[in-house]
Design a protein around this motif. Structure first.
Motif, PDB file in Angstrom:
ATOM      1  N   SER A  51      47.467  33.009  30.056  1.00  0.00           N
ATOM      2  CA  SER A  51      48.829  32.608  30.410  1.00  0.00           C
ATOM      3  C   SER A  51      48.847  31.103  30.594  1.00  0.00           C
ATOM      4  O   SER A  51      48.081  30.576  31.414  1.00  0.00           O
ATOM      5  N   LEU A  52      49.693  30.424  29.835  1.00  0.00           N
ATOM      6  CA  LEU A  52      49.821  28.982  29.984  1.00  0.00           C
ATOM      7  C   LEU A  52      50.892  28.694  31.035  1.00  0.00           C
ATOM      8  O   LEU A  52      51.976  29.280  31.007  1.00  0.00           O
ATOM      9  N   LEU A  53      50.576  27.823  31.977  1.00  0.00           N
ATOM     10  CA  LEU A  53      51.531  27.419  33.005  1.00  0.00           C
ATOM     11  C   LEU A  53      52.202  26.154  32.499  1.00  0.00           C
ATOM     12  O   LEU A  53      51.520  25.173  32.182  1.00  0.00           O
ATOM     13  N   VAL A  54      53.521  26.191  32.375  1.00  0.00           N
ATOM     14  CA  VAL A  54      54.225  25.059  31.782  1.00  0.00           C
ATOM     15  C   VAL A  54      55.335  24.552  32.685  1.00  0.00           C
ATOM     16  O   VAL A  54      55.926  25.310  33.456  1.00  0.00           O
ATOM     17  N   ASP A  55      55.581  23.253  32.585  1.00  0.00           N
ATOM     18  CA  ASP A  55      56.746  22.645  33.224  1.00  0.00           C
ATOM     19  C   ASP A  55      57.891  22.693  32.230  1.00  0.00           C
ATOM     20  O   ASP A  55      57.773  22.166  31.118  1.00  0.00           O
TER      21      ASP A  55
END
Length: 133
Positions: A51-55
């Motif tokens: 899971s990529l955590l993105v702004d």
């Protein structure tokens, strides 16, 4: 029968709730990542996903998670989860969605994705995917 009436009374005057707005596909910045173990409806292990955590520009004070990518393979557009697998050499399989994303972003490893700007697209359910082409 008594139970049925109670349920009806409980629900007969309730109004429809508001739709939870999905965030629009926009450019995001990958700021981190985590893994999640995925199980199917029967509780059987399906594997591990990245899971990529993105702004996201429209989401304040928290990151959103994106665990899928849309990419092209054999001139067709594909959507896939970022499954974490290794080939027989202990490397990421060449044709995996994750490998495609790394090639598209010109990064060598997952760690190098941090700080990368990527575009997103939405799948049929409105969930964001990284646009990897």
């Amino acid at each position: 029968e008594k139970m049925e009436n109670k349920t009806l009374e409980e629900f007969e005057n309730i109004k429809v709730g508001e739709d939870k707005p999905q965030v629009d596909p926009k450019e995001v910045v990958i700021v981190g990542y985590k893994t999640e173990d995925v199980k199917d409806k029967q509780g059987k292990d399906m594997g591990r996903k990245l899971s990529l955590l993105v702004d996201h520009p429209d989401v304040k004070n928290k990151q959103i998670e994106i665990s899928g990518v849309e990419y092209t393979q054999n001139k067709k557009i594909k959507q896939s989860g970022l499954w974490l697998k290794k080939n027989s050499d202990g490397k990421l399989p060449f044709n995996s969605a994750l490998a495609n994303l790394l090639r598209f972003t010109k990064k060598g490893t997952i760690k190098e994705l941090v700080g990368t700007k990527v575009n997103t697209t939405a799948n049929d359910n409105g969930y964001l995917l990284i646009k990897g082409y």
